[in-house]
Design a protein around this motif. Structure first.
Motif, PDB file in Angstrom:
ATOM      1  N   MET A   1      -4.444 -32.627 -10.680  1.00  0.00           N
ATOM      2  CA  MET A   1      -3.530 -31.541 -10.983  1.00  0.00           C
ATOM      3  C   MET A   1      -4.244 -30.236 -10.632  1.00  0.00           C
ATOM      4  N   PHE A   2      -3.480 -29.287 -10.158  1.00  0.00           N
ATOM      5  CA  PHE A   2      -4.050 -28.011  -9.735  1.00  0.00           C
ATOM      6  C   PHE A   2      -3.197 -26.854 -10.253  1.00  0.00           C
ATOM      7  N   ILE A   3      -3.883 -25.773 -10.569  1.00  0.00           N
ATOM      8  CA  ILE A   3      -3.227 -24.497 -10.823  1.00  0.00           C
ATOM      9  C   ILE A   3      -3.619 -23.598  -9.667  1.00  0.00           C
ATOM     10  N   VAL A   4      -2.630 -22.997  -9.038  1.00  0.00           N
ATOM     11  CA  VAL A   4      -2.886 -22.062  -7.945  1.00  0.00           C
ATOM     12  C   VAL A   4      -2.471 -20.681  -8.431  1.00  0.00           C
ATOM     13  N   LEU A   5      -3.434 -19.774  -8.441  1.00  0.00           N
ATOM     14  CA  LEU A   5      -3.172 -18.390  -8.832  1.00  0.00           C
ATOM     15  C   LEU A   5      -3.107 -17.535  -7.585  1.00  0.00           C
ATOM     16  N   LEU A   6      -2.001 -16.836  -7.400  1.00  0.00           N
ATOM     17  CA  LEU A   6      -1.836 -15.926  -6.277  1.00  0.00           C
ATOM     18  C   LEU A   6      -2.072 -14.515  -6.775  1.00  0.00           C
ATOM     19  N   ASN A   7      -2.831 -13.748  -6.025  1.00  0.00           N
ATOM     20  CA  ASN A   7      -3.052 -12.334  -6.328  1.00  0.00           C
ATOM     21  C   ASN A   7      -2.656 -11.544  -5.094  1.00  0.00           C
ATOM     22  N   TYR A   8      -1.663 -10.663  -5.256  1.00  0.00           N
ATOM     23  CA  TYR A   8      -1.208  -9.874  -4.120  1.00  0.00           C
ATOM     24  C   TYR A   8      -2.302  -8.899  -3.691  1.00  0.00           C
ATOM     25  N   ILE A   9      -2.490  -8.795  -2.390  1.00  0.00           N
ATOM     26  CA  ILE A   9      -3.467  -7.864  -1.843  1.00  0.00           C
ATOM     27  C   ILE A   9      -2.795  -6.822  -0.950  1.00  0.00           C
ATOM     28  N   LYS A  10      -1.478  -6.899  -0.889  1.00  0.00           N
ATOM     29  CA  LYS A  10      -0.692  -5.896  -0.165  1.00  0.00           C
ATOM     30  C   LYS A  10       0.349  -5.327  -1.124  1.00  0.00           C
ATOM     31  N   PRO A  11       0.915  -4.173  -0.795  1.00  0.00           N
ATOM     32  CA  PRO A  11       1.919  -3.559  -1.665  1.00  0.00           C
ATOM     33  C   PRO A  11       3.152  -4.446  -1.866  1.00  0.00           C
ATOM     34  N   LEU A  12       3.842  -4.230  -2.985  1.00  0.00           N
ATOM     35  CA  LEU A  12       5.047  -5.009  -3.292  1.00  0.00           C
ATOM     36  C   LEU A  12       6.108  -4.886  -2.206  1.00  0.00           C
ATOM     37  N   ARG A  52       0.709 -30.901  -8.069  1.00  0.00           N
ATOM     38  CA  ARG A  52       0.060 -32.210  -7.993  1.00  0.00           C
ATOM     39  C   ARG A  52      -0.351 -32.469  -6.557  1.00  0.00           C
ATOM     40  N   ALA A  53      -1.554 -33.004  -6.394  1.00  0.00           N
ATOM     41  CA  ALA A  53      -2.013 -33.426  -5.074  1.00  0.00           C
ATOM     42  C   ALA A  53      -3.208 -34.338  -5.283  1.00  0.00           C
ATOM     43  N   GLU A  54      -3.517 -35.099  -4.267  1.00  0.00           N
ATOM     44  CA  GLU A  54      -4.656 -36.015  -4.340  1.00  0.00           C
ATOM     45  C   GLU A  54      -5.985 -35.280  -4.231  1.00  0.00           C
ATOM     46  N   THR A  55      -6.008 -34.223  -3.405  1.00  0.00           N
ATOM     47  CA  THR A  55      -7.269 -33.535  -3.148  1.00  0.00           C
ATOM     48  C   THR A  55      -7.062 -32.030  -3.043  1.00  0.00           C
ATOM     49  N   ARG A  56      -8.149 -31.307  -3.191  1.00  0.00           N
ATOM     50  CA  ARG A  56      -8.131 -29.862  -2.997  1.00  0.00           C
ATOM     51  C   ARG A  56      -7.747 -29.540  -1.542  1.00  0.00           C
ATOM     52  N   GLU A  58      -5.711 -31.083   0.314  1.00  0.00           N
ATOM     53  CA  GLU A  58      -4.250 -31.170   0.426  1.00  0.00           C
ATOM     54  C   GLU A  58      -3.603 -29.872  -0.056  1.00  0.00           C
ATOM     55  N   ILE A  59      -4.083 -29.331  -1.169  1.00  0.00           N
ATOM     56  CA  ILE A  59      -3.554 -28.060  -1.683  1.00  0.00           C
ATOM     57  C   ILE A  59      -3.834 -26.934  -0.686  1.00  0.00           C
ATOM     58  N   GLU A  60      -5.030 -26.907  -0.128  1.00  0.00           N
ATOM     59  CA  GLU A  60      -5.358 -25.874   0.849  1.00  0.00           C
ATOM     60  C   GLU A  60      -4.435 -25.949   2.059  1.00  0.00           C
ATOM     61  N   SER A  61      -4.095 -27.155   2.485  1.00  0.00           N
ATOM     62  CA  SER A  61      -3.169 -27.335   3.599  1.00  0.00           C
ATOM     63  C   SER A  61      -1.775 -26.827   3.233  1.00  0.00           C
ATOM     64  N   ILE A  62      -1.330 -27.136   2.029  1.00  0.00           N
ATOM     65  CA  ILE A  62      -0.021 -26.669   1.556  1.00  0.00           C
ATOM     66  C   ILE A  62       0.005 -25.145   1.518  1.00  0.00           C
ATOM     67  N   ILE A  63      -1.036 -24.545   0.965  1.00  0.00           N
ATOM     68  CA  ILE A  63      -1.096 -23.083   0.860  1.00  0.00           C
ATOM     69  C   ILE A  63      -1.036 -22.432   2.244  1.00  0.00           C
ATOM     70  N   SER A  64      -1.640 -23.061   3.227  1.00  0.00           N
ATOM     71  CA  SER A  64      -1.626 -22.476   4.574  1.00  0.00           C
ATOM     72  C   SER A  64      -0.208 -22.385   5.132  1.00  0.00           C
ATOM     73  N   ILE A  78      -7.726 -21.596  -6.474  1.00  0.00           N
ATOM     74  CA  ILE A  78      -7.300 -22.970  -6.742  1.00  0.00           C
ATOM     75  C   ILE A  78      -8.182 -23.538  -7.846  1.00  0.00           C
ATOM     76  N   ILE A  79      -7.542 -23.984  -8.915  1.00  0.00           N
ATOM     77  CA  ILE A  79      -8.261 -24.544 -10.056  1.00  0.00           C
ATOM     78  C   ILE A  79      -7.806 -25.987 -10.236  1.00  0.00           C
ATOM     79  N   GLU A  80      -8.742 -26.912 -10.108  1.00  0.00           N
ATOM     80  CA  GLU A  80      -8.421 -28.323 -10.347  1.00  0.00           C
ATOM     81  C   GLU A  80      -8.714 -28.646 -11.800  1.00  0.00           C
TER      82      GLU A  80
END
Length: 96
Positions: A1-12, A52-56, A58-64, A78-80
């Motif tokens: 299981m993973f928690i993905v935290l997004l932090n904006y680095i550009k204006p809204l 949910r994903a099998e590996t980190r 996999e999450i990195e691929s999804i995020i891309s 990314i926090i597993e």
């Protein structure tokens, strides 16, 4: 299981230009069973995705695939974790 935290680095204003595509991205991964919960942070400086994903990798691929990643609008943390306890109605999310 993973928690993905997004932090904006550009204006809204930049975030808002890609929200529609970002929602399509979310829909795709909800449909695949990868995403379980998501939402924006308050104050509105990013978002959170429980997935949910099998590996980190996999999450990195999804995020891309996220337009926020493609357009360099957000940074991702990314926090597993291995859930060992859950509310009764969420028992299926616990790690075995």
């Amino acid at each position: 299981m993973f928690i993905v935290l997004l932090n904006y680095i550009k204006p809204l204003s930049e975030v808002d230009r890609f929200v529609g595509e970002h929602r399509e991205f979310l829909d795709r991964y909800y449909a695949s069973g990868h995403f379980l919960l998501s939402g924006r942070k308050e104050p509105r400086n990013g978002g959170v995705i429980l997935c949910r994903a099998e590996t980190r990798a996999e999450i990195e691929s999804i995020i891309s695939d996220d337009p926020f990643s493609r357009e360099q609008i957000a940074e991702y943390d990314i926090i597993e974790f291995l859930p060992s306890m859950a509310a009764t109605h969420l028992d299926t999310l616990k790690a075995i």
